[in-house]
Write a protein that holds these residues in place. Structure first.
Motif, PDB file in Angstrom:
ATOM      1  N   VAL A  16       0.842  -1.199   0.000  1.00 35.23           N
ATOM      2  CA  VAL A  16       0.000   0.000   0.000  1.00 35.23           C
ATOM      3  C   VAL A  16       0.873   1.244   0.000  1.00 35.23           C
ATOM      4  O   VAL A  16       0.642   2.186  -0.756  1.00 35.23           O
ATOM      5  CB  VAL A  16      -0.941  -0.015   1.222  1.00 35.23           C
ATOM      6  N   GLN A  51     -10.673  21.762   1.631  1.00 32.30           N
ATOM      7  CA  GLN A  51     -11.152  20.753   2.566  1.00 32.30           C
ATOM      8  C   GLN A  51     -10.389  20.867   3.872  1.00 32.30           C
ATOM      9  O   GLN A  51      -9.255  21.325   3.890  1.00 32.30           O
ATOM     10  CB  GLN A  51     -10.907  19.354   1.985  1.00 32.30           C
ATOM     11  N   ILE A  58       1.424   7.206  -6.233  1.00 28.37           N
ATOM     12  CA  ILE A  58       1.751   7.585  -7.617  1.00 28.37           C
ATOM     13  C   ILE A  58       3.015   8.450  -7.656  1.00 28.37           C
ATOM     14  O   ILE A  58       3.852   8.313  -8.545  1.00 28.37           O
ATOM     15  CB  ILE A  58       0.565   8.312  -8.273  1.00 28.37           C
ATOM     16  N   ASP A  59       3.158   9.361  -6.696  1.00 28.29           N
ATOM     17  CA  ASP A  59       4.331  10.254  -6.672  1.00 28.29           C
ATOM     18  C   ASP A  59       5.303   9.837  -5.577  1.00 28.29           C
ATOM     19  O   ASP A  59       5.867  10.692  -4.890  1.00 28.29           O
ATOM     20  CB  ASP A  59       3.888  11.703  -6.413  1.00 28.29           C
ATOM     21  N   ASN A 118     -16.869  21.573  -1.138  1.00 26.77           N
ATOM     22  CA  ASN A 118     -16.107  20.598  -1.932  1.00 26.77           C
ATOM     23  C   ASN A 118     -14.612  20.897  -1.821  1.00 26.77           C
ATOM     24  O   ASN A 118     -13.797  19.993  -1.753  1.00 26.77           O
ATOM     25  CB  ASN A 118     -16.505  20.658  -3.398  1.00 26.77           C
ATOM     26  N   ALA A 119     -14.272  22.194  -1.834  1.00 25.91           N
ATOM     27  CA  ALA A 119     -12.884  22.611  -1.686  1.00 25.91           C
ATOM     28  C   ALA A 119     -12.881  24.069  -1.251  1.00 25.91           C
ATOM     29  O   ALA A 119     -13.772  24.804  -1.650  1.00 25.91           O
ATOM     30  CB  ALA A 119     -12.125  22.454  -3.007  1.00 25.91           C
ATOM     31  N   TYR A 173     -16.764  16.549   6.222  1.00 31.09           N
ATOM     32  CA  TYR A 173     -17.057  15.841   4.971  1.00 31.09           C
ATOM     33  C   TYR A 173     -18.498  16.081   4.556  1.00 31.09           C
ATOM     34  O   TYR A 173     -18.784  16.339   3.393  1.00 31.09           O
ATOM     35  CB  TYR A 173     -16.793  14.335   5.115  1.00 31.09           C
ATOM     36  N   GLY A 179      -7.059   7.698  -0.534  1.00 31.42           N
ATOM     37  CA  GLY A 179      -7.897   6.830  -1.361  1.00 31.42           C
ATOM     38  C   GLY A 179      -8.027   7.317  -2.786  1.00 31.42           C
ATOM     39  O   GLY A 179      -7.368   6.815  -3.692  1.00 31.42           O
ATOM     40  N   SER A 180      -8.859   8.325  -2.990  1.00 27.87           N
ATOM     41  CA  SER A 180      -9.209   8.756  -4.352  1.00 27.87           C
ATOM     42  C   SER A 180      -8.010   9.211  -5.179  1.00 27.87           C
ATOM     43  O   SER A 180      -8.031   9.113  -6.381  1.00 27.87           O
ATOM     44  CB  SER A 180     -10.203   9.908  -4.325  1.00 27.87           C
ATOM     45  N   TYR A 181      -6.996   9.784  -4.527  1.00 27.64           N
ATOM     46  CA  TYR A 181      -5.869  10.304  -5.304  1.00 27.64           C
ATOM     47  C   TYR A 181      -4.723   9.286  -5.414  1.00 27.64           C
ATOM     48  O   TYR A 181      -3.724   9.567  -6.073  1.00 27.64           O
ATOM     49  CB  TYR A 181      -5.295  11.583  -4.684  1.00 27.64           C
ATOM     50  N   GLN A 182      -4.852   8.140  -4.753  1.00 23.14           N
ATOM     51  CA  GLN A 182      -3.784   7.121  -4.736  1.00 23.14           C
ATOM     52  C   GLN A 182      -2.448   7.697  -4.313  1.00 23.14           C
ATOM     53  O   GLN A 182      -1.415   7.437  -4.932  1.00 23.14           O
ATOM     54  CB  GLN A 182      -3.639   6.476  -6.122  1.00 23.14           C
ATOM     55  N   ARG A 183      -2.459   8.544  -3.288  1.00 21.41           N
ATOM     56  CA  ARG A 183      -1.213   9.142  -2.810  1.00 21.41           C
ATOM     57  C   ARG A 183      -1.149   9.030  -1.281  1.00 21.41           C
ATOM     58  O   ARG A 183      -1.352  10.016  -0.568  1.00 21.41           O
ATOM     59  CB  ARG A 183      -1.131  10.605  -3.249  1.00 21.41           C
ATOM     60  N   TYR A 234      -6.461  12.036  -0.312  1.00 25.99           N
ATOM     61  CA  TYR A 234      -5.115  11.701  -0.796  1.00 25.99           C
ATOM     62  C   TYR A 234      -4.857  10.201  -0.644  1.00 25.99           C
ATOM     63  O   TYR A 234      -4.296   9.559  -1.520  1.00 25.99           O
ATOM     64  CB  TYR A 234      -4.050  12.485  -0.013  1.00 25.99           C
TER      65      TYR A 234
END
Lengths: 302, 431
Positions: free
Chosen positions: A54, A253, A59-60, A250-251, A245, A264-268, A262
């Motif tokens: 995990v 946040q 990604i970065d 929305n932003a 939440y 989950g949704s952003y895979q970071r 970050y």
């Protein structure tokens, strides 16, 4: 009753029993708090364990042999994360101030008034404690949202287009104050109960005004409860997730929401863990203030 | 039924598999197992996923061998018992258990099918590991049918699922070719859904029929449109995707779908700029409800008149009167994307003849109509093979859908950039 048992063996046994008794919470702390914290600090500084898929999936991903602050630099230089941080602090501080002010006023009212109304208030301020946060949040949304209950009522009186706090930072503050009030009033109320009635009456006898009594006699006695409420609310709001939440924009946040995104949704996961470390550090400062405040009063009390 | 959340689930279960794989590898090493034969002897382009699945395969060999014995003994009589591994939400479980399988079992007393259901696909990976293990050991398996998505293709290419032809399942020819190609022919699409445009005909007399028409409508009708952030559900996600896809050069689409190259992401800029320019015209000056369902609820409250929704969710909401009757669904041009659910046959199944028969049976209009009625899905067949009454009912939807979707990493970046460039600061400039 005779004490025949050899003293050294007995104290040794005592020590062992003590250690055994204290070990479950200590181990729990070690495995659930200390170890993950160390792991998080290492990961966020580029020490990526090769066996953690995990952690590897970022990604970065920043991976380095020596500790590096690249993840933090990237994170803090992002204008979007700066906006997230700024809003987190604004909401947290506004919530702490409002919880303290509203909580203190309610506690004073309940403490110094007599009659039917204060007893009703005493029941009412506890209600949020028995309503789960998710349900309370939806309740607040349905009540305050644009075209919601409040605006529908107001529209009957010709008041229209009143801006709604829902889905703005003020909506989060509203939710946090709602959830924070019961604890604050309970704690401040018990503090106020400890203020001797004689002191107040003596002050009244020499002609002190209510404001003066409040400022010179009552408030100094409840500094510790105020400090506890303040730091607990601060830490609670800082790391909150559900209320921001559901009710927040929305932003930008709040950190709790951004962290989850970050991760989950952003895979970071790496910046998410870095945010967690930052949150932890900030909360530690608040925790230190709390410990300092409570130990100080314990000393003066003793 | 959100495709994105399903995808997230897949990602998570995939990372879970890695964990399991790592543990299995350790266990295998500890036991000094010599039989760690990779399940993926043939062309393995995904080196990362090969290692864990092969190590997991080696550990599940024993259980596969056990189940083989059971399967062979069952086949001894004239009667065979088929095992069908399916997954999804409870509605899918009910569709099979209460509606479709009783009909099949009645019609085919010699080959009854037993459903083994995994809610939300929680044990899908374990089933695939079992199949991989059986294959690695050269043993047959008792799994005769498997319902899946991309995993059918991924593992089909590793030889675990049969590449289906019209010789096996004649009516495969009646299913949309691009939908079959999407899965590499390793499965039969038996139901589908897509994102469509919902509009309230009481307020929208002349609904937009193209994507550009939608943008124009939004700007002309301030505050009456919304969609959910791409990470909170597929309906908003596909609206974002369709807008980004519009500006991507055709040649790069394949890369966006199958691999990852962040340098290509500048091709999203015009799409994000367009979405941001819509911001002030979205509900409450830029509020995006968090999820497929909250968007449907806004439609139900009539605070918005137009929004992208999942076809099956929209139809179910209409059937349950959770949306006003005046809400209509239509597919626009170019279409929003959608996806199918597929049925595959493991190569190790001993009753492949029956499995193929079942697939052919599921594709018959009678069964397809049951699926449409029960879960408001699309048929797996092309619309033209459906009865006239069904086609009439779905006239506005009975079009093909887009099968494009961003790869996992690209879609994570879409999520992040959407929050930054569309919802994020600085707030949308008033135009």
């Amino acid at each position: 009753m005779q004490v025949v048992a050899p003293v050294p063996s007995r104290s040794w046994r005592h020590a062992l029993t003590g250690l055994l008794l204290v070990s479950p919470p200590f181990l729990l702390m070690l495995f659930l708090i200390v170890a993950p914290t160390v792991q998080a600090i290492l990961y966020s500084t580029g020490q990526v364990p090769t066996d953690n898929i995990v952690f590897q999936s970022d990604i970065d991903l920043v991976s380095s042999a020596t500790p590096t602050l690249v993840v933090y630099q990237r994170l803090l230089s992002s204008p979007y994360v700066q906006a997230d941080l700024a809003m987190t602090f604004q909401v947290t501080i506004a919530s702490v101030v409002l919880v303290l002010v509203v909580g203190y006023i309610l506690a004073l009212y309940v403490r110094f008034s007599t009659g039917l109304l204060p007893s009703i208030v005493r029941v009412l301020y506890l209600i949020p404690m028995f309503i789960p946060v998710v349900i309370a949040s939806y309740g607040l949304i349905e009540f305050f949202v644009a075209n919601g209950f409040l605006q529908t009522i107001l529209a009957q009186f010709g008041i229209q287009n009143m801006p709604s706090p829902i889905y703005t930072p003020w909506g989060i503050v509203l939710g946090q104050v709602w959830t924070g009030i019961p604890f604050a009033v309970l704690l401040l109320g018990s503090g106020l109960d400890g203020v001797p009635q004689e002191l107040i009456e003596a002050a009244q006898d020499v002609g002190a005004s209510f404001g003066r009594i409040l400022w010179r006699i009552v408030t100094p006695q409840v500094v510790t409860p105020l400090l506890i409420v303040g730091t607990f609310t601060f830490i609670g709001v800082l790391g909150s997730y559900t209320v921001p939440y559901l009710i927040g924009p929305n932003a930008p946040q709040m950190l709790g929401v951004a962290m989850t995104a970050y991760n989950g949704s952003y895979q970071r996961p790496q910046p998410a863990v870095a945010m967690a470390v930052l949150t932890f550090l900030i909360a530690t400062v608040a925790g230190a203030i709390y410990v300092w405040g409570t130990s100080r009063t314990e000393r003066t009390a003793a | 039924m959100s495709r994105l959340s399903r995808r997230r689930l897949l990602t998570r279960s995939a990372s879970g598999l890695f964990g399991v794989g790592a543990v299995a590898l350790l266990a295998a090493c500890g036991a000094g197992a010599s039989s760690a034969v990779p399940a993926t002897t043939s062309s393995s382009q995904a080196a990362a996923s090969t290692a864990p699945s092969s190590s997991a395969a080696s550990t599940s060999t024993a259980s596969a061998a056990r189940s083989t014995a059971a399967a062979t003994s069952a086949a001894a009589g004239g009667k065979v018992q088929l095992h069908f591994y399916s997954s999804g939400d409870v509605n899918i479980q009910q569709l099979w258990n209460n509606d479709l399988l009783p009909i099949w079992n009645k019609q085919h007393p010699n080959a009854p099918i037993q459903l083994i259901f995994s809610e939300h696909g929680a044990t899908d990976q374990a089933v695939i590991d079992k199949l991989a293990g059986a294959k690695a050991a050269g043993k047959p398996t008792d799994i005769d049918l498997f319902e899946g998505g991309n995993n059918l293709r991924t593992y089909g290419e590793k030889g675990i699922f049969v590449k289906l032809t019209t010789a096996d399942v004649p009516d495969l020819s009646k299913t949309p070719p691009d939908v079959v190609a999407e899965i590499g022919s390793y499965g039969v699409p038996y139901r589908a859904s897509s994102v469509v445009l919902a509009y309230n005909s009481a307020f929208v007399k002349d609904p937009p029929t193209t994507l550009d028409g939608v943008y124009a409508w939004v700007k002309a009708n301030k505050g009456k449109f919304t969609y959910n952030p791409p990470d909170t559900g597929g309906s908003g996600g596909d609206f974002v995707q369709a807008t980004l896809e519009k500006f991507i050069p055709k040649a790069d689409l394949k890369t966006f779908e199958t691999s990852y190259d962040p340098s290509l992401e500048k091709e999203w800029d015009p799409g994000f700029a367009l979405l941001k320019s819509l911001g002030p015209y979205v509900l409450n000056g830029g509020f995006y409800p968090k999820g497929n369902v909250p968007v449907l609820q806004e439609l139900g409250k009539q605070t918005v008149y137009v929004a992208p929704v999942w076809s099956d969710m929209g139809l179910s909401y209409l059937a349950q009167k959770l949306l006003p009757d005046t809400v209509k669904l239509e597919q626009i041009t170019p279409p929003f994307s959608g996806g199918a659910a597929y049925l595959g046959v493991p190569t190790g199944s001993q009753h492949q003849d029956w499995s193929f028969k079942f697939l052919q049976w599921v594709l018959q209009p009678d069964q397809q109509t049951v699926i449409i009625d029960k879960i408001n899905g699309y048929p797996g067949l092309e619309w033209k093979y459906m009865p006239g009454t069904v086609r009439q009912k779905f006239a506005a939807l009975a079009k093909s859908y887009d099968t494009f979707s961003f790869s996992s990493k690209f879609s994570s970046d879409v999520n992040k950039l959407w929050y930054e460039k569309v919802a994020g600061t600085p707030s949308p400039a008033k135009q």
